[in-house]
Design an enzyme around this catalytic site. Structure first.
Site, short mmCIF file in Angstrom:
data_model
loop_
_atom_site.label_atom_id
_atom_site.label_comp_id
_atom_site.label_asym_id
_atom_site.label_seq_id
_atom_site.Cartn_x
_atom_site.Cartn_y
_atom_site.Cartn_z
CB SER A 114 73.13 58.40 30.50
OG SER A 114 72.80 57.33 31.23
CG ASP B 263 61.10 58.07 19.22
OD1 ASP B 263 61.73 59.01 18.29
OD2 ASP B 263 61.49 56.80 19.53
CE LYS C 7 76.46 55.01 30.57
NZ LYS C 7 75.33 54.35 30.92
#
Length: 414
Positions: A313, A324, A338
């Site tokens: 999560s 990223d 999730k």
């Protein structure tokens, strides 16, 4: 011509009668909804307005409401059952009803303390089984040997097969010193019983230590156990303290961190990023929102993040954002997966709903739901004791140190 005139007259008379009957019906006072019916209707409206899937699991959501309100409700419990029945049709384990006690408990879980065994749990969306996301650090469950991905089959002899997530959590809560027995199933080990003595769980989300690499370089070790309301402030303080002590690199340990508050995850990412997108959110209309970092970051030192299958999560939002953006490298095992966002809504009687309102994508538009995030360096780790975390026995931690040692910044500090 006379025949045509009669037909028009008769049609007009019929039309007038229909309008008049409809008008009379409109003027009839609507039957007032009972308090319990109003509660069911309120829950239905919240889902109707906010739920991610606009098809409502490919069904007529208005028909679900009509069916639910057909039944008489003698008390609030009957209304709760009806709400749970409506939500069950969505086939979404993360969208769920919370009675007043459960709603208050969930709020405490993200802000203070709780009493119980100290497990973060979820219903596996593929198997429907109750699974451990992770034990809370230092909790009775962790001390008893519970692990991420353990499947909980029974709680005090009661099968979990038909229990909702909150019903299962409620059965594991209890007074300090009381005992609960869990029947679990673990890969390659089969079934076993685990006895846990309940205790008060202190939700201190940050562990901060100054470690040394193999070549004597000071490394800041930070373990974040969950994203509650205190996490960003506590972590910022820890980073500032380690900076003053001369940390030349950082290891951020998100292993077995089940997540928590979305905003907390975003704020923690901003502590590390000078600029860039933290996360994208997508609602049911497909509208893309984003959260950005505007800096400055608290440190420019190199960073490695430890992840495993218990990283879920908000932890995945943070790990994906820093990966990223090229701010951190990830070491460990593929994360939980999730990628859905829930929001809490309070109902009129103090109960509440957790409703899936959006999904998120990493800055590179990766949808990681049910897939997880693959680390830059995969390192498998057998179960170790809590006092072995961050030591020679911790293979993932050692791999992180090696990665930092190869960093030009850390190498230059030797």
């Amino acid at each position: 011509m006379e025949f045509m005139h009669k037909r028009v007259f008769r049609s007009g008379l019929v039309l007038l009668l229909v309008v008049w009957i409809s008008f009379l019906g409109f003027c009839q006072p609507a039957m007032a909804l009972t308090e319990e019916q109003q509660l069911v209707s309120q829950a239905w409206r919240i889902v109707n307005r906010a739920y991610l899937d606009e098809t409502f699991n490919h069904q007529n959501w208005y028909g679900v409401r009509r069916q639910a309100l057909k039944k008489p409700f003698n008390n609030h419990q009957a209304a709760y059952t009806a709400i749970q029945g409506m939500l069950k049709t969505l086939d979404d384990p993360f969208t769920r009803f919370l009675d007043p006690e459960q709603y208050r408990s969930l709020q405490v879980n993200t802000s203070g303390e709780l009493t119980g065994v100290g497990l973060q749990i979820a219903l596996n969306p593929q198997t429907g089984k109750l699974e451990v996301v992770s034990p809370i650090a230092g909790s009775p469950a962790e001390k008893a040997g519970m692990r991420p991905r353990d499947r909980i089959l029974k709680i005090a002899g009661v099968s979990t097969a038909q229990l909702t997530l909150d019903e299962a959590a409620n059965r594991m809560r209890g007074s300090v010193g009381s005992l609960v027995t869990l029947l679990i199933e673990r890969d390659e080990e089969g079934q076993k019983e685990i006895r846990i003595v309940r205790d008060r769980i202190t939700l201190n989300p940050v562990v901060a230590q100054l470690h040394s690499s193999g070549q004597g370089v000071p490394i800041g070790y930070l373990r974040l156990t969950q994203f509650n309301a205190n996490a960003p402030q506590d972590l910022a303080q820890a980073i500032n303290d380690l900076e003053k002590k001369g940390a030349a690199g950082y290891v951020l340990d998100l292993r077995n961190n089940p997540g928590g508050l979305l905003q907390s995850g975003i704020e923690v990412a901003r502590l590390w990023l000078d600029s860039g997108t933290v996360v994208y959110t997508v609602n049911r209309q497909g509208i893309l929102g984003s959260f950005e970092s505007f800096g400055p970051s608290l440190t420019q030192e190199p960073l490695v993040i430890l992840v495993n299958e218990g990283t879920a999560s908000a932890s995945e939002i943070l790990a994906g954002a820093l990966q990223d953006n090229g701010r951190a490298q990830l070491v460990g095992e593929t994360t939980f997966g999730k990628g859905l966002i829930q929001s809490l809504f309070e109902l009129a009687d103090g109960s509440g709903l957790a409703v899936t309102i959006a999904k998120y994508e990493t800055p590179n538009h990766r949808d990681i739901n049910k897939l997880g995030i693959k680390p830059d360096k995969v390192v498998h780790q057998k179960s170790i004791q809590r006092d072995q975390i961050g030591t020679q026995a911790d293979l993932q931690y050692q791999a992180a140190l090696d990665m930092l040692q190869k960093s030009s910044l850390v190498a230059g500090a030797v």
